[in-house]
Design a protein around this motif. Structure first.
Motif, PDB file in Angstrom:
ATOM      1  N   ALA A 172      -1.109 -10.188   9.599  1.00  0.00           N
ATOM      2  CA  ALA A 172      -0.099  -9.321   8.986  1.00  0.00           C
ATOM      3  C   ALA A 172      -0.755  -8.152   8.259  1.00  0.00           C
ATOM      4  O   ALA A 172      -0.292  -7.005   8.362  1.00  0.00           O
ATOM      5  CB  ALA A 172       0.781 -10.128   8.034  1.00  0.00           C
ATOM      6  N   TYR A 173      -1.857  -8.406   7.540  1.00  0.00           N
ATOM      7  CA  TYR A 173      -2.577  -7.311   6.876  1.00  0.00           C
ATOM      8  C   TYR A 173      -3.134  -6.330   7.898  1.00  0.00           C
ATOM      9  O   TYR A 173      -3.023  -5.123   7.737  1.00  0.00           O
ATOM     10  CB  TYR A 173      -3.703  -7.848   5.984  1.00  0.00           C
ATOM     11  N   ARG A 174      -3.748  -6.841   8.949  1.00  0.00           N
ATOM     12  CA  ARG A 174      -4.323  -5.956   9.970  1.00  0.00           C
ATOM     13  C   ARG A 174      -3.242  -5.129  10.669  1.00  0.00           C
ATOM     14  O   ARG A 174      -3.412  -3.938  10.920  1.00  0.00           O
ATOM     15  CB  ARG A 174      -5.115  -6.756  10.989  1.00  0.00           C
ATOM     16  N   SER A 175      -2.120  -5.760  10.983  1.00  0.00           N
ATOM     17  CA  SER A 175      -1.032  -5.070  11.671  1.00  0.00           C
ATOM     18  C   SER A 175      -0.401  -3.997  10.785  1.00  0.00           C
ATOM     19  O   SER A 175      -0.187  -2.869  11.224  1.00  0.00           O
ATOM     20  CB  SER A 175       0.022  -6.094  12.096  1.00  0.00           C
ATOM     21  N   LYS A 176      -0.113  -4.335   9.552  1.00  0.00           N
ATOM     22  CA  LYS A 176       0.594  -3.411   8.669  1.00  0.00           C
ATOM     23  C   LYS A 176      -0.303  -2.288   8.146  1.00  0.00           C
ATOM     24  O   LYS A 176       0.147  -1.139   8.038  1.00  0.00           O
ATOM     25  CB  LYS A 176       1.186  -4.181   7.486  1.00  0.00           C
ATOM     26  N   TYR A 177      -1.533  -2.610   7.815  1.00  0.00           N
ATOM     27  CA  TYR A 177      -2.403  -1.643   7.143  1.00  0.00           C
ATOM     28  C   TYR A 177      -3.580  -1.155   7.989  1.00  0.00           C
ATOM     29  O   TYR A 177      -4.409  -0.385   7.509  1.00  0.00           O
ATOM     30  CB  TYR A 177      -2.918  -2.236   5.833  1.00  0.00           C
ATOM     31  N   GLY A 178      -3.644  -1.546   9.249  1.00  0.00           N
ATOM     32  CA  GLY A 178      -4.746  -1.169  10.123  1.00  0.00           C
ATOM     33  C   GLY A 178      -4.971   0.322  10.225  1.00  0.00           C
ATOM     34  O   GLY A 178      -6.097   0.772  10.438  1.00  0.00           O
ATOM     35  N   ARG A 179      -3.920   1.106  10.044  1.00  0.00           N
ATOM     36  CA  ARG A 179      -4.049   2.564  10.139  1.00  0.00           C
ATOM     37  C   ARG A 179      -4.977   3.138   9.076  1.00  0.00           C
ATOM     38  O   ARG A 179      -5.445   4.268   9.188  1.00  0.00           O
ATOM     39  CB  ARG A 179      -2.671   3.223  10.055  1.00  0.00           C
ATOM     40  N   TYR A 180      -5.259   2.367   8.025  1.00  0.00           N
ATOM     41  CA  TYR A 180      -6.160   2.832   6.970  1.00  0.00           C
ATOM     42  C   TYR A 180      -7.629   2.593   7.311  1.00  0.00           C
ATOM     43  O   TYR A 180      -8.502   3.054   6.594  1.00  0.00           O
ATOM     44  CB  TYR A 180      -5.834   2.158   5.635  1.00  0.00           C
ATOM     45  N   GLY A 181      -7.878   1.858   8.379  1.00  0.00           N
ATOM     46  CA  GLY A 181      -9.246   1.636   8.829  1.00  0.00           C
ATOM     47  C   GLY A 181      -9.884   0.383   8.257  1.00  0.00           C
ATOM     48  O   GLY A 181      -9.426  -0.198   7.274  1.00  0.00           O
ATOM     49  N   GLU A 182     -10.949  -0.003   8.912  1.00  0.00           N
ATOM     50  CA  GLU A 182     -11.652  -1.250   8.565  1.00  0.00           C
ATOM     51  C   GLU A 182     -12.243  -1.222   7.158  1.00  0.00           C
ATOM     52  O   GLU A 182     -12.352  -2.262   6.512  1.00  0.00           O
ATOM     53  CB  GLU A 182     -12.732  -1.543   9.595  1.00  0.00           C
ATOM     54  N   ALA A 183     -12.598  -0.046   6.661  1.00  0.00           N
ATOM     55  CA  ALA A 183     -13.170   0.039   5.312  1.00  0.00           C
ATOM     56  C   ALA A 183     -12.192  -0.469   4.253  1.00  0.00           C
ATOM     57  O   ALA A 183     -12.605  -0.966   3.207  1.00  0.00           O
ATOM     58  CB  ALA A 183     -13.569   1.478   4.995  1.00  0.00           C
ATOM     59  N   TYR A 184     -10.881  -0.372   4.533  1.00  0.00           N
ATOM     60  CA  TYR A 184      -9.866  -0.847   3.598  1.00  0.00           C
ATOM     61  C   TYR A 184      -9.314  -2.211   3.983  1.00  0.00           C
ATOM     62  O   TYR A 184      -9.090  -3.066   3.129  1.00  0.00           O
ATOM     63  CB  TYR A 184      -8.722   0.164   3.488  1.00  0.00           C
ATOM     64  N   VAL A 185      -9.070  -2.402   5.265  1.00  0.00           N
ATOM     65  CA  VAL A 185      -8.466  -3.660   5.713  1.00  0.00           C
ATOM     66  C   VAL A 185      -9.495  -4.787   5.723  1.00  0.00           C
ATOM     67  O   VAL A 185      -9.160  -5.926   5.362  1.00  0.00           O
ATOM     68  CB  VAL A 185      -7.813  -3.494   7.104  1.00  0.00           C
ATOM     69  N   GLY A 186     -10.733  -4.502   6.099  1.00  0.00           N
ATOM     70  CA  GLY A 186     -11.767  -5.529   6.144  1.00  0.00           C
ATOM     71  C   GLY A 186     -11.873  -6.337   4.865  1.00  0.00           C
ATOM     72  O   GLY A 186     -11.842  -7.576   4.903  1.00  0.00           O
ATOM     73  N   PRO A 187     -11.964  -5.675   3.715  1.00  0.00           N
ATOM     74  CA  PRO A 187     -12.049  -6.442   2.473  1.00  0.00           C
ATOM     75  C   PRO A 187     -10.799  -7.286   2.195  1.00  0.00           C
ATOM     76  O   PRO A 187     -10.880  -8.327   1.547  1.00  0.00           O
ATOM     77  CB  PRO A 187     -12.220  -5.359   1.401  1.00  0.00           C
ATOM     78  N   MET A 188      -9.633  -6.861   2.701  1.00  0.00           N
ATOM     79  CA  MET A 188      -8.403  -7.616   2.455  1.00  0.00           C
ATOM     80  C   MET A 188      -8.284  -8.865   3.331  1.00  0.00           C
ATOM     81  O   MET A 188      -7.451  -9.725   3.064  1.00  0.00           O
ATOM     82  CB  MET A 188      -7.184  -6.721   2.663  1.00  0.00           C
ATOM     83  N   VAL A 189      -9.093  -8.944   4.370  1.00  0.00           N
ATOM     84  CA  VAL A 189      -9.068 -10.145   5.211  1.00  0.00           C
ATOM     85  C   VAL A 189     -10.384 -10.923   5.077  1.00  0.00           C
ATOM     86  O   VAL A 189     -10.648 -11.831   5.861  1.00  0.00           O
ATOM     87  CB  VAL A 189      -8.751  -9.810   6.692  1.00  0.00           C
ATOM     88  N   SER A 190     -11.180 -10.565   4.084  1.00  0.00           N
ATOM     89  CA  SER A 190     -12.445 -11.271   3.830  1.00  0.00           C
ATOM     90  C   SER A 190     -12.170 -12.637   3.213  1.00  0.00           C
ATOM     91  O   SER A 190     -11.062 -12.915   2.735  1.00  0.00           O
ATOM     92  CB  SER A 190     -13.315 -10.456   2.875  1.00  0.00           C
ATOM     93  N   ASP A 191     -13.172 -13.487   3.206  1.00  0.00           N
ATOM     94  CA  ASP A 191     -13.039 -14.804   2.582  1.00  0.00           C
ATOM     95  C   ASP A 191     -12.687 -14.682   1.107  1.00  0.00           C
ATOM     96  O   ASP A 191     -11.873 -15.458   0.594  1.00  0.00           O
ATOM     97  CB  ASP A 191     -14.322 -15.618   2.747  1.00  0.00           C
ATOM     98  N   ASP A 192     -13.303 -13.724   0.408  1.00  0.00           N
ATOM     99  CA  ASP A 192     -13.029 -13.553  -1.024  1.00  0.00           C
ATOM    100  C   ASP A 192     -11.570 -13.204  -1.274  1.00  0.00           C
ATOM    101  O   ASP A 192     -10.927 -13.789  -2.149  1.00  0.00           O
ATOM    102  CB  ASP A 192     -13.930 -12.469  -1.621  1.00  0.00           C
ATOM    103  N   ALA A 193     -11.045 -12.236  -0.533  1.00  0.00           N
ATOM    104  CA  ALA A 193      -9.646 -11.850  -0.715  1.00  0.00           C
ATOM    105  C   ALA A 193      -8.713 -12.979  -0.285  1.00  0.00           C
ATOM    106  O   ALA A 193      -7.723 -13.264  -0.958  1.00  0.00           O
ATOM    107  CB  ALA A 193      -9.333 -10.575   0.052  1.00  0.00           C
ATOM    108  N   ALA A 194      -9.025 -13.617   0.835  1.00  0.00           N
ATOM    109  CA  ALA A 194      -8.172 -14.708   1.319  1.00  0.00           C
ATOM    110  C   ALA A 194      -8.055 -15.824   0.290  1.00  0.00           C
ATOM    111  O   ALA A 194      -7.002 -16.458   0.167  1.00  0.00           O
ATOM    112  CB  ALA A 194      -8.692 -15.245   2.642  1.00  0.00           C
ATOM    113  N   ALA A 195      -9.114 -16.057  -0.480  1.00  0.00           N
ATOM    114  CA  ALA A 195      -9.086 -17.096  -1.518  1.00  0.00           C
ATOM    115  C   ALA A 195      -8.086 -16.760  -2.623  1.00  0.00           C
ATOM    116  O   ALA A 195      -7.675 -17.649  -3.383  1.00  0.00           O
ATOM    117  CB  ALA A 195     -10.471 -17.289  -2.098  1.00  0.00           C
ATOM    118  N   SER A 196      -7.672 -15.490  -2.702  1.00  0.00           N
ATOM    119  CA  SER A 196      -6.737 -15.074  -3.753  1.00  0.00           C
ATOM    120  C   SER A 196      -5.303 -14.920  -3.231  1.00  0.00           C
ATOM    121  O   SER A 196      -4.460 -14.372  -3.932  1.00  0.00           O
ATOM    122  CB  SER A 196      -7.193 -13.749  -4.365  1.00  0.00           C
TER     123      SER A 196
END
Length: 124
Positions: free
Chosen positions: A93-117
């Motif tokens: 859902a994060y990749r689909s909705k926010y992918g237009r912002y690029g991996e520099a922004y979406v990557g951290p939101m789907v990282s293990d650290d972010a997923a833990a939150s």
């Protein structure tokens, strides 16, 4: 248990950003923090860019309550730990909705650290 209306789900789920104000220990709402929000089915999820060390996330976990504003919706919410089994769906859902912002922004939101939150937003 209270549930989201379809109007709430569409308004919040389609909003680019959400203002989140976790409750302080004294019962007042904290200053709003702008974050991303995603919809998976009939549920809404948020994550902290800074993972579990993020200030708004720590406050949300400590008090379990707050207020959100997005897409014309202004609601009191409870914060619940998301089911770990939903991680892949929330990541998508994060990749689909926010992918237009690029991996520099979406990557951290789907990282293990972010997923833990990951927190589920529950009206009420």
């Amino acid at each position: 248990m209270s549930t989201w209306t379809e109007e709430d789900l569409v308004g919040i789920g389609e909003a680019d950003e959400l203002a989140i104000s976790p409750r302080r220990a004294n019962g007042s709402d904290s200053r709003p923090t702008t974050i991303w929000v995603v919809r998976v089915g009939d549920d809404l999820f948020v994550r902290s860019w800074h993972g579990v060390s993020g200030a708004w996330y720590r406050r949300a976990r400590a008090t379990g309550r707050g207020r959100i504003r997005a897409g014309g919706v202004d609601r009191e919410v409870r914060f619940a730990e998301a089911d770990a089994g939903l991680r892949a769906a929330v990541d998508r859902a994060y990749r689909s909705k926010y992918g237009r912002y690029g991996e520099a922004y979406v990557g951290p939101m789907v990282s293990d650290d972010a997923a833990a939150s990951t927190l589920q937003l529950i009206p009420g």
